[in-house]
Design a protein around this motif. Structure first.
Motif, PDB file in Angstrom:
ATOM      1  N   CYS A   1       0.415  -1.124   0.045  1.00 43.74           N
ATOM      2  CA  CYS A   1       0.098   0.204  -0.036  1.00 43.74           C
ATOM      3  C   CYS A   1       0.934   1.156  -0.090  1.00 43.74           C
ATOM      4  O   CYS A   1       1.698   1.404   0.480  1.00 43.74           O
ATOM      5  CB  CYS A   1      -0.424   0.157   1.344  1.00 43.74           C
ATOM      6  SG  CYS A   1      -2.335  -1.349   0.886  1.00 43.74           S
ATOM      7  N   ALA A   2       0.317   2.444  -1.055  1.00 43.70           N
ATOM      8  CA  ALA A   2       1.043   3.264  -0.759  1.00 43.70           C
ATOM      9  C   ALA A   2       0.591   4.614   0.078  1.00 43.70           C
ATOM     10  O   ALA A   2      -1.354   4.617  -1.052  1.00 43.70           O
ATOM     11  CB  ALA A   2       2.111   3.408  -1.960  1.00 43.70           C
ATOM     12  N   VAL A   3       1.163   6.156   0.095  1.00 43.38           N
ATOM     13  CA  VAL A   3       0.153   6.975   0.139  1.00 43.38           C
ATOM     14  C   VAL A   3       0.884   8.220  -0.077  1.00 43.38           C
ATOM     15  O   VAL A   3       1.707   7.964   0.026  1.00 43.38           O
ATOM     16  CB  VAL A   3      -0.576   7.459   1.264  1.00 43.38           C
ATOM     17  CG1 VAL A   3      -1.832   6.020   2.130  1.00 43.38           C
ATOM     18  CG2 VAL A   3       0.499   7.074   2.580  1.00 43.38           C
ATOM     19  N   LEU A   4       0.352   9.338  -0.636  1.00 42.70           N
ATOM     20  CA  LEU A   4       0.931  10.662  -0.761  1.00 42.70           C
ATOM     21  C   LEU A   4       1.096  11.599   0.413  1.00 42.70           C
ATOM     22  O   LEU A   4      -0.586  11.798   0.607  1.00 42.70           O
ATOM     23  CB  LEU A   4       0.293  11.482  -2.100  1.00 42.70           C
ATOM     24  CG  LEU A   4       0.924  12.203  -2.145  1.00 42.70           C
ATOM     25  CD1 LEU A   4       2.610  12.433  -2.968  1.00 42.70           C
ATOM     26  CD2 LEU A   4       0.098  12.900  -3.819  1.00 42.70           C
ATOM     27  N   LEU A   5       2.348  11.729   0.579  1.00 41.38           N
ATOM     28  CA  LEU A   5       1.973  12.928   2.018  1.00 41.38           C
ATOM     29  C   LEU A   5       1.568  14.143   1.593  1.00 41.38           C
ATOM     30  O   LEU A   5       1.990  14.448   0.723  1.00 41.38           O
ATOM     31  CB  LEU A   5       3.219  12.603   2.867  1.00 41.38           C
ATOM     32  CG  LEU A   5       3.674  11.363   3.274  1.00 41.38           C
ATOM     33  CD1 LEU A   5       5.166  11.047   4.131  1.00 41.38           C
ATOM     34  CD2 LEU A   5       2.735  10.457   4.662  1.00 41.38           C
ATOM     35  N   PRO A   6       1.218  14.679   2.811  1.00 40.64           N
ATOM     36  CA  PRO A   6       0.979  16.544   2.347  1.00 40.64           C
ATOM     37  C   PRO A   6       2.423  17.239   2.426  1.00 40.64           C
ATOM     38  O   PRO A   6       3.299  16.289   2.750  1.00 40.64           O
ATOM     39  CB  PRO A   6       0.358  16.773   3.953  1.00 40.64           C
ATOM     40  CG  PRO A   6       0.204  15.437   3.982  1.00 40.64           C
ATOM     41  CD  PRO A   6       0.587  14.377   3.833  1.00 40.64           C
ATOM     42  N   PRO A   7       1.781  18.383   1.261  1.00 37.44           N
ATOM     43  CA  PRO A   7       3.142  18.750   1.065  1.00 37.44           C
ATOM     44  C   PRO A   7       3.673  19.126   2.235  1.00 37.44           C
ATOM     45  O   PRO A   7       3.177  19.103   4.120  1.00 37.44           O
ATOM     46  CB  PRO A   7       2.115  19.852   0.232  1.00 37.44           C
ATOM     47  CG  PRO A   7       1.514  19.476  -0.625  1.00 37.44           C
ATOM     48  CD  PRO A   7       1.246  18.843   0.391  1.00 37.44           C
ATOM     49  N   ALA A   8       4.872  18.860   2.512  1.00 34.03           N
ATOM     50  CA  ALA A   8       6.352  19.758   3.506  1.00 34.03           C
ATOM     51  C   ALA A   8       7.725  20.310   2.832  1.00 34.03           C
ATOM     52  O   ALA A   8       7.937  19.954   2.333  1.00 34.03           O
ATOM     53  CB  ALA A   8       6.736  18.071   3.897  1.00 34.03           C
ATOM     54  N   GLY A   9       7.612  20.771   3.749  1.00 39.53           N
ATOM     55  CA  GLY A   9       9.325  21.755   3.999  1.00 39.53           C
ATOM     56  C   GLY A   9      10.538  20.523   3.833  1.00 39.53           C
ATOM     57  O   GLY A   9      10.076  19.801   5.038  1.00 39.53           O
ATOM     58  N   ILE A  10      11.251  21.261   3.489  1.00 39.25           N
ATOM     59  CA  ILE A  10      12.442  20.023   3.550  1.00 39.25           C
ATOM     60  C   ILE A  10      13.475  19.427   4.622  1.00 39.25           C
ATOM     61  O   ILE A  10      12.972  18.310   4.535  1.00 39.25           O
ATOM     62  CB  ILE A  10      13.682  22.043   2.937  1.00 39.25           C
ATOM     63  CG1 ILE A  10      13.213  21.595   1.244  1.00 39.25           C
ATOM     64  CG2 ILE A  10      14.796  19.991   3.393  1.00 39.25           C
ATOM     65  CD1 ILE A  10      13.331  20.479   0.156  1.00 39.25           C
ATOM     66  N   ALA A  11      12.806  20.902   5.879  1.00 40.49           N
ATOM     67  CA  ALA A  11      12.853  19.692   6.921  1.00 40.49           C
ATOM     68  C   ALA A  11      12.152  19.164   7.906  1.00 40.49           C
ATOM     69  O   ALA A  11      13.217  18.415   8.344  1.00 40.49           O
ATOM     70  CB  ALA A  11      13.155  20.985   7.980  1.00 40.49           C
ATOM     71  N   GLN A  12      10.682  18.814   7.430  1.00 40.33           N
ATOM     72  CA  GLN A  12       9.792  17.861   7.738  1.00 40.33           C
ATOM     73  C   GLN A  12       9.971  16.565   6.426  1.00 40.33           C
ATOM     74  O   GLN A  12      10.476  15.552   7.749  1.00 40.33           O
ATOM     75  CB  GLN A  12       8.024  18.251   7.269  1.00 40.33           C
ATOM     76  CG  GLN A  12       7.775  19.946   8.702  1.00 40.33           C
ATOM     77  CD  GLN A  12       6.505  20.323   7.609  1.00 40.33           C
ATOM     78  OE1 GLN A  12       6.604  20.577   6.802  1.00 40.33           O
ATOM     79  NE2 GLN A  12       5.715  19.944   8.536  1.00 40.33           N
ATOM     80  N   VAL A  13      10.466  16.740   5.631  1.00 43.76           N
ATOM     81  CA  VAL A  13      10.745  15.646   4.874  1.00 43.76           C
ATOM     82  C   VAL A  13      12.169  14.855   5.481  1.00 43.76           C
ATOM     83  O   VAL A  13      12.119  13.317   5.832  1.00 43.76           O
ATOM     84  CB  VAL A  13      10.998  16.084   3.358  1.00 43.76           C
ATOM     85  CG1 VAL A  13      11.723  14.505   2.659  1.00 43.76           C
ATOM     86  CG2 VAL A  13      10.228  16.973   2.376  1.00 43.76           C
ATOM     87  N   ALA A  14      13.051  16.033   5.393  1.00 38.76           N
ATOM     88  CA  ALA A  14      14.420  15.705   6.605  1.00 38.76           C
ATOM     89  C   ALA A  14      13.986  14.696   7.393  1.00 38.76           C
ATOM     90  O   ALA A  14      14.443  13.670   7.501  1.00 38.76           O
ATOM     91  CB  ALA A  14      15.328  16.394   6.350  1.00 38.76           C
ATOM     92  N   GLU A  15      13.383  14.616   8.233  1.00 34.69           N
ATOM     93  CA  GLU A  15      13.279  14.198   9.692  1.00 34.69           C
ATOM     94  C   GLU A  15      12.173  12.929   9.657  1.00 34.69           C
ATOM     95  O   GLU A  15      12.426  12.522  10.065  1.00 34.69           O
ATOM     96  CB  GLU A  15      12.247  15.749  10.204  1.00 34.69           C
ATOM     97  CG  GLU A  15      12.640  16.388  10.868  1.00 34.69           C
ATOM     98  CD  GLU A  15      13.476  15.821  12.101  1.00 34.69           C
ATOM     99  OE1 GLU A  15      14.038  15.590  12.873  1.00 34.69           O
ATOM    100  OE2 GLU A  15      14.557  16.578  11.567  1.00 34.69           O
ATOM    101  N   LEU A  16      11.304  12.835   8.286  1.00 35.93           N
ATOM    102  CA  LEU A  16      10.447  12.156   7.977  1.00 35.93           C
ATOM    103  C   LEU A  16      11.295  10.610   7.992  1.00 35.93           C
ATOM    104  O   LEU A  16      11.037   9.611   7.866  1.00 35.93           O
ATOM    105  CB  LEU A  16       9.597  12.120   7.240  1.00 35.93           C
ATOM    106  CG  LEU A  16       8.804  13.064   7.213  1.00 35.93           C
ATOM    107  CD1 LEU A  16       7.451  13.253   6.062  1.00 35.93           C
ATOM    108  CD2 LEU A  16       7.080  11.963   8.127  1.00 35.93           C
ATOM    109  N   ALA A  17      12.543  11.070   7.243  1.00 31.30           N
ATOM    110  CA  ALA A  17      13.569  10.571   6.746  1.00 31.30           C
ATOM    111  C   ALA A  17      14.042   9.257   7.715  1.00 31.30           C
ATOM    112  O   ALA A  17      14.581   8.237   7.780  1.00 31.30           O
ATOM    113  CB  ALA A  17      14.052  10.463   5.730  1.00 31.30           C
ATOM    114  N   GLY A  18      14.236  10.153   8.782  1.00 29.32           N
ATOM    115  CA  GLY A  18      15.096   9.916  10.173  1.00 29.32           C
ATOM    116  C   GLY A  18      16.121  10.148  10.688  1.00 29.32           C
ATOM    117  O   GLY A  18      15.821  12.182  10.001  1.00 29.32           O
ATOM    118  N   GLY A  19      16.491   9.897  11.188  1.00 27.80           N
ATOM    119  CA  GLY A  19      17.827  11.419  12.206  1.00 27.80           C
ATOM    120  C   GLY A  19      18.893  10.434  11.999  1.00 27.80           C
ATOM    121  O   GLY A  19      19.652   9.567  11.166  1.00 27.80           O
TER     122      GLY A  19
END
Length: 547
Positions: A310-328
């Protein structure tokens, strides 16, 4: 073609496979390599049998015809299931046994195939030598499929043809059952006749290479190709004479070719191009690179265990938010690029449709994939889209070495030259670039050979939880961009064989060449195994049919 009745399936609790006339799909557990090889070879033999017979030509055509005409596909398939499964099961077990030793009990998880295998073993028992038994099985199945079906279709028309027009003795499974009723003696007689014919026209070296107790690898050395072709054709003609005496209308060994050409001309006149490719020539069938390419065009590896993720399209996000989603810190950042059409095939999206935002013009979709909690069972792959190359450049700067960063762009994306020109500078600036091979290698490797480009290749064993997978990396520009195949060991070996055949002395191997990108590569392969529903080489379409 999603209904199981429209496929030839090899299903069990472990590895499994299914074949349609379009391609074959494999779900290999990666735990028992001999069993994985049996499943793989089983599906390859389904494809090969259809590609060299009259009945197979009819299947290829009717599987693609629209409307009422296409309804004849299932009756045609039902009339050859026993022939197909008998050959595929016997041949796959025998070939895998040649590599792994005795595989007693390998079919225990597939009980419906045991009677077919045992019947084939009994039928072929008088034939001496492992390669001769294999060739005799091929000849039997081929003769069963070489029927006058194409003549009947040409006589009455594509839309008018019905299976009832074909006499029972001229249907594949009825012929296979006829041979079974004759017992093993007929195969023994045909083998003895072929032995005599071979010795008369060649020296004894070929027969001597196939002694009882030997293995297929010795007897199938390339130096014996012409002699074994002669042997198989001679055995076929002896079997054909017996079947003809039993009332069947038979075709010569390659007697389907004119009828297949006429059928394709008829299809083209009525329906235009339906996506079938020309048959391989006899010379190509003895060319290792051509054979490897033919199999690669048709294989699909299921990595998600059945249904696509299953896949979903995430809401538009800023660069910092995308980086946080990817991990630490220490985690890897993987940026993926795929055509929208490929994303539609790779995943199940909400409402079973690709979000409209991903269908807008502008070329392939660039996104960061993350596992999300979206109230769905199993893995849900969220896609945070990067709209422009500047977004990727900003993300790379924000990430700033917190962990490996890599870009994985599928080869099918590069067909859009305008998109590639816009994005490749940002890709190469962000980090190592890996091209996931999802198209036929015939689309790009021959150009490397013509240009005289030196290619470095490295093979890798990788882990997918408890499973065993294999990857192949190769570069044509000294490591600036790495091309990547993630599959099983058979597919990787076929790709390596294809590269050797096309590139010759231009190809070399150097494990040390991966040193600069090893961390990013390791993270990427784990990422693909966890988030890519399947891998295949048909993303640009039309690549998996080889008539």
């Amino acid at each position: 073609m999603t209904d199981h009745l429209a496929r030839l399936c090899f299903d069990g609790p472990g590895s499994s496979g299914s074949y349609t006339t379009h391609a074959f799909s494999l779900r290999l557990s990666g735990v028992r390599q001999p069993l994985d090889h049996v499943v793989y070879l089983h599906e390859v033999h389904h494809a090969a049998l259809n590609d060299v017979t009259a009945w197979g030509s009819a299947l290829h055509v009717y599987a693609r015809l629209p409307g009422d005409a296409g309804q004849q596909f299932i009756p045609l398939l039902d009339a050859c299931r026993t022939t197909h499964e008998s050959l595929a099961t016997f041949a796959s077990v025998q070939i895998a046994s040649a590599r792994h030793g005795a595989l007693d009990g390998v079919l225990a998880a597939y009980p419906s195939y045991v009677p077919l295998y045992e019947a084939a073993v009994h039928l072929l028992s008088p034939v001496q030598g492992p390669n001769r038994r294999q060739l005799m099985a091929n000849a039997l199945a081929r003769l069963c499929m070489q029927t006058p079906v194409l003549e009947e279709i040409a006589a009455v028309g594509l839309g008018t043809f019905r299976l009832a027009a074909i006499r029972d003795i001229d249907r594949p499974d009825a012929r296979w059952n006829w041979f079974a009723r004759q017992g093993p003696a007929l195969a023994g007689v045909a083998a003895a006749a072929a032995d005599r014919a071979l010795v008369t026209n060649f020296d004894r070296a070929t027969l001597d290479s196939d002694e009882s107790g030997g293995d297929l690898y010795t007897s199938t050395d390339r130096s014996h190709d012409e002699a074994w072709d002669y042997w198989e054709a001679a055995a076929y003609e002896r079997l054909r004479a017996a079947l003809s005496a039993g009332g069947a209308r038979t075709l010569s060994f390659n007697g389907h070719q004119d009828g297949s050409a006429a059928l394709l001309a008829l299809v083209a006149a009525e329906h235009g191009d339906i996506g079938l490719r020309a048959a391989m020539s006899g010379e190509q069938r003895h060319n290792d690179a051509a054979l490897a390419s033919s199999v690669l065009q048709q294989v699909r590896h299921d990595l998600s265990g059945g249904e696509p993720y299953c896949a979903v399209l995430l809401p538009p996000a800023g660069i910092a938010q995308v980086a946080e989603l990817a991990g630490g810190d220490g985690d890897a950042m993987i940026v993926d690029a795929r055509p929208a059409e490929r994303l539609a095939a790779l995943y199940r999206w909400p409402g079973e449709a690709l979000p409209e935002r991903l269908r807008v013009p502008g070329g392939p979709v660039v996104a960061v994939r993350v596992l999300t909690d979206h109230r769905e069972p199993g893995s849900v792959i969220g896609h945070a889209v990067l709209e422009t190359p500047d977004d990727l450049t900003a993300l790379s700067g924000f990430w700033n070495g917190r962990g490996p960063l890599a870009v994985c762009v599928s080869a099918s994306c590069l067909a859009d030259r305008g998109w590639a020109k816009r994005w490749l500078p940002a890709f190469t600036s962000a980090g190592p670039v890996f091209v996931l091979v999802d198209i036929e290698p015939d689309r790009f490797v021959p150009a490397w050979a013509r240009d005289g480009r030196n290619v470095t290749v490295v093979g890798l064993d990788v882990s997918d939880t408890a499973a065993r997978r294999t990857a192949l990396m190769f570069t044509a520009d000294a490591g600036t961009i790495w091309w990547l195949v993630v599959a099983d060991d058979v597919t990787v070996r076929l790709m390596a064989e294809y590269l050797r055949g096309q590139l010759g002395s231009l190809l070399s191997s150097d494990a040390q060449s991966l040193r600069a990108v090893r961390d990013a590569m390791t993270a990427l392969v784990s990422h693909l195994l966890a988030t890519e529903s399947f891998t295949s080489f048909d993303a640009l379409g039309g690549g998996h049919d080889n008539r």
